[in-house]
Write a protein that holds these residues in place. Structure first.
Motif, mmCIF file in Angstrom:
data_model
loop_
_atom_site.group_PDB
_atom_site.id
_atom_site.type_symbol
_atom_site.label_atom_id
_atom_site.label_comp_id
_atom_site.label_asym_id
_atom_site.label_seq_id
_atom_site.Cartn_x
_atom_site.Cartn_y
_atom_site.Cartn_z
ATOM 1 N N LYS A 83 44.360 43.768 35.801
ATOM 2 C CA LYS A 83 45.780 43.601 35.547
ATOM 3 C C LYS A 83 46.524 42.987 36.733
ATOM 4 O O LYS A 83 47.737 42.735 36.637
ATOM 5 N N GLY A 84 45.804 42.793 37.842
ATOM 6 C CA GLY A 84 46.426 42.191 39.024
ATOM 7 C C GLY A 84 47.146 43.166 39.916
ATOM 8 O O GLY A 84 47.921 42.758 40.794
ATOM 9 N N HIS A 85 46.901 44.467 39.753
ATOM 10 C CA HIS A 85 47.566 45.480 40.585
ATOM 11 C C HIS A 85 46.817 45.729 41.896
ATOM 12 O O HIS A 85 47.356 46.386 42.788
ATOM 13 N N ILE A 86 45.585 45.260 41.987
ATOM 14 C CA ILE A 86 44.779 45.415 43.189
ATOM 15 C C ILE A 86 44.191 44.056 43.542
ATOM 16 O O ILE A 86 43.598 43.398 42.683
ATOM 17 N N ASP A 87 44.336 43.643 44.803
ATOM 18 C CA ASP A 87 43.701 42.383 45.205
ATOM 19 C C ASP A 87 42.258 42.629 45.621
ATOM 20 O O ASP A 87 41.796 43.778 45.697
ATOM 21 N N THR A 88 41.543 41.571 45.906
ATOM 22 C CA THR A 88 40.103 41.667 46.186
ATOM 23 C C THR A 88 39.817 42.482 47.437
ATOM 24 O O THR A 88 38.865 43.266 47.479
ATOM 25 N N ILE A 89 40.640 42.306 48.472
ATOM 26 C CA ILE A 89 40.405 43.025 49.733
ATOM 27 C C ILE A 89 40.559 44.530 49.529
ATOM 28 O O ILE A 89 39.733 45.327 49.981
ATOM 29 N N VAL A 90 41.633 44.925 48.842
ATOM 30 C CA VAL A 90 41.851 46.355 48.579
ATOM 31 C C VAL A 90 40.748 46.906 47.687
ATOM 32 O O VAL A 90 40.252 48.024 47.897
ATOM 33 N N MET A 91 40.343 46.128 46.701
ATOM 34 C CA MET A 91 39.276 46.566 45.803
ATOM 35 C C MET A 91 37.984 46.801 46.574
ATOM 36 O O MET A 91 37.266 47.785 46.333
ATOM 37 N N THR A 92 37.685 45.924 47.515
ATOM 38 C CA THR A 92 36.482 46.091 48.337
ATOM 39 C C THR A 92 36.551 47.370 49.153
ATOM 40 O O THR A 92 35.581 48.119 49.255
ATOM 41 N N VAL A 132 47.871 50.317 45.467
ATOM 42 C CA VAL A 132 47.783 49.946 44.050
ATOM 43 C C VAL A 132 49.212 49.700 43.559
ATOM 44 O O VAL A 132 49.990 50.641 43.381
ATOM 45 N N ASN A 133 49.556 48.457 43.388
ATOM 46 C CA ASN A 133 50.935 48.072 43.071
ATOM 47 C C ASN A 133 51.112 47.908 41.560
ATOM 48 O O ASN A 133 51.069 46.796 41.027
ATOM 49 N N ASP A 134 51.312 49.029 40.915
ATOM 50 C CA ASP A 134 51.525 49.020 39.465
ATOM 51 C C ASP A 134 52.995 49.330 39.193
ATOM 52 O O ASP A 134 53.464 50.448 39.423
ATOM 53 N N PRO A 135 53.762 48.331 38.707
ATOM 54 C CA PRO A 135 55.203 48.557 38.488
ATOM 55 C C PRO A 135 55.549 49.244 37.173
ATOM 56 O O PRO A 135 56.724 49.523 36.912
ATOM 57 N N ALA A 152 35.798 54.338 38.845
ATOM 58 C CA ALA A 152 35.481 52.911 38.987
ATOM 59 C C ALA A 152 36.042 52.108 37.822
ATOM 60 O O ALA A 152 36.555 50.984 38.016
ATOM 61 N N ASP A 153 35.987 52.659 36.618
ATOM 62 C CA ASP A 153 36.535 51.959 35.448
ATOM 63 C C ASP A 153 38.041 51.750 35.600
ATOM 64 O O ASP A 153 38.578 50.680 35.258
ATOM 65 N N TRP A 154 38.726 52.767 36.119
ATOM 66 C CA TRP A 154 40.175 52.646 36.324
ATOM 67 C C TRP A 154 40.496 51.581 37.356
ATOM 68 O O TRP A 154 41.418 50.775 37.181
ATOM 69 N N LEU A 155 39.721 51.553 38.467
ATOM 70 C CA LEU A 155 39.948 50.540 39.501
ATOM 71 C C LEU A 155 39.716 49.131 38.951
ATOM 72 O O LEU A 155 40.477 48.197 39.247
ATOM 73 N N ASN A 156 38.669 48.978 38.153
ATOM 74 C CA ASN A 156 38.402 47.662 37.552
ATOM 75 C C ASN A 156 39.539 47.232 36.635
ATOM 76 O O ASN A 156 39.917 46.048 36.600
ATOM 77 N N GLU A 157 40.089 48.199 35.913
ATOM 78 C CA GLU A 157 41.205 47.895 35.026
ATOM 79 C C GLU A 157 42.438 47.473 35.832
ATOM 80 O O GLU A 157 43.149 46.526 35.451
ATOM 81 N N GLN A 158 42.670 48.158 36.956
ATOM 82 C CA GLN A 158 43.808 47.801 37.797
ATOM 83 C C GLN A 158 43.637 46.419 38.412
ATOM 84 O O GLN A 158 44.599 45.653 38.532
ATOM 85 N N PRO A 177 56.164 51.993 34.136
ATOM 86 C CA PRO A 177 56.769 53.339 34.208
ATOM 87 C C PRO A 177 55.729 54.463 34.324
ATOM 88 O O PRO A 177 56.008 55.491 34.933
ATOM 89 N N GLY A 178 54.584 54.296 33.723
ATOM 90 C CA GLY A 178 53.593 55.377 33.749
ATOM 91 C C GLY A 178 52.595 55.285 34.882
ATOM 92 O O GLY A 178 51.579 55.982 34.875
ATOM 93 N N ALA A 179 52.892 54.447 35.874
ATOM 94 C CA ALA A 179 51.938 54.241 36.972
ATOM 95 C C ALA A 179 51.721 55.529 37.774
ATOM 96 O O ALA A 179 50.600 55.839 38.181
ATOM 97 N N ARG A 180 52.789 56.261 37.991
ATOM 98 C CA ARG A 180 52.686 57.490 38.784
ATOM 99 C C ARG A 180 51.752 58.489 38.110
ATOM 100 O O ARG A 180 50.907 59.108 38.759
ATOM 101 N N GLU A 181 51.892 58.657 36.811
ATOM 102 C CA GLU A 181 51.043 59.599 36.084
ATOM 103 C C GLU A 181 49.574 59.162 36.116
ATOM 104 O O GLU A 181 48.675 59.994 36.224
#
Length: 307
Positions: A178-187, A104-107, A169-175, A109-113
């Motif tokens: 936002k483009g932080h997860i591609d389709t393959i990783v999401m699957t 999950v590539n979220d750049p 699941a809601d968090w993953l959909n949000e990510q 500042p609060g991504a870690r939290e």
């Protein structure tokens, strides 16, 4: 669950904790006193001599042993399936955590939290599944691992683990939005969530579908009728040893009946049920350690460990 190494043969004879003997000692005492009375009166009820051929008990005992073997296999299969489901849960939680931390590539500042919050949700899912199977609230763990808003949403809900999966699941959909997860990783991550759901459903199936009651009552009745009629068949052939032999045979059958009843519900809190609390702590410690989060103390099993 009792976690205990096998000790020498003499100590094994006198181990009390983890044995079903304390559950059946009253029944065994009654059968022993009944056998002593039959021996004292030479197998007579008032003035009527009860003649029972020992061969009859050989045939009935063989049939009873086969039926008990079937029920014991069915009960242990439920116990072992429950253990496999929780073992799979350990694997899936670690795999999900690893993928979330690395893919999950979220750049921001609060991504870690945010990731730590999801890891806590995974742990909350395990604890809530534990307490749903044991029909307890477990609110102290939910309050520790979830936000106050989420705890409020879970108030008075019955199937809490499913709702927590919805949070994840809601968090993953949000990510993904936002483009932080591609389709393959999401699957791939959705596959882990589906596995969580399958584990939840498998545990609910075991918990909500016990062995058919007709089997249990037939086995229970047959065992006790056999044990109470046995003294009449042995009193003339065995003599003064009859009460002790009846006690030994009764212990074997009644103890196995008690074990069957105990392990057919593997998610309870008896001494031979699965150690769900310890497995939840193991999962939490493991995934927190993966993420570099502070972990609680991991309790080590000892000779008298029940959890």
């Amino acid at each position: 669950m009792i976690v205990r190494q096998r000790t020498n043969w003499l100590k094994m004879l006198f181990i009390w904790r983890g044995s079903v003997l304390k559950k059946i000692i009253v029944q065994l005492a009654v059968i022993l006193l009944f056998s002593l009375a039959i021996y004292f009166f030479k197998g007579k009820i008032f003035d009527y001599k009860v003649h029972l051929n020992p061969t009859i008990f050989t045939l009935i005992g063989l049939a009873l042993a086969i039926f008990m073997g079937f029920c014991n296999t069915a009960s242990y299969d439920r116990f072992w399936e429950g253990r496999k489901l929780w073992g799979l849960l350990v694997i899936e939680t670690r795999s999900f955590t690893r993928q979330m931390l690395s893919m999950v590539n979220d750049p921001s500042p609060g991504a870690r939290e945010e990731k730590e919050k999801i890891i806590k949700m995974v742990s909350a899912f395990c604890w809530s599944l534990n307490y749903q199977l044991r029909e307890k609230s477990g609110t102290e763990h939910l309050a520790r691992l979830l936000s106050p808003e989420q705890v409020e949403q879970l108030r008075d809900k019955k199937f809490i683990p499913s709702i927590i999966l919805g949070f994840i699941a809601d968090w993953l959909n949000e990510q993904q939005r936002k483009g932080h997860i591609d389709t393959i990783v999401m699957t791939s991550m959705n596959h882990h969530l589906n596995q969580f759901s399958n584990i939840l459903g498998g545990c609910e199936r075991i918990h909500n579908t016990p062995l058919p009651f007709a089997y249990s009552i037939l086995l229970h009745r047959t065992v006790y009728l056999y044990c109470f009629w046995l003294p009449f068949g042995l009193v003339d052939t065995v003599g003064w040893m009859m009460p002790l032999i009846v006690l030994l045979i009764s212990y074997t059958f009644i103890a196995l009946d008690a074990i069957i009843q105990e392990i057919q519900e593997p998610f309870g809190e008896e001494e031979n049920d699965l150690a769900l609390n310890n497995m939840c702590r193991t999962i939490e410690y493991s995934i927190f350690e993966q993420a570099g989060m502070p972990q609680g103390e991991l309790k080590e099993a000892d000779s008298y460990f029940v959890d």
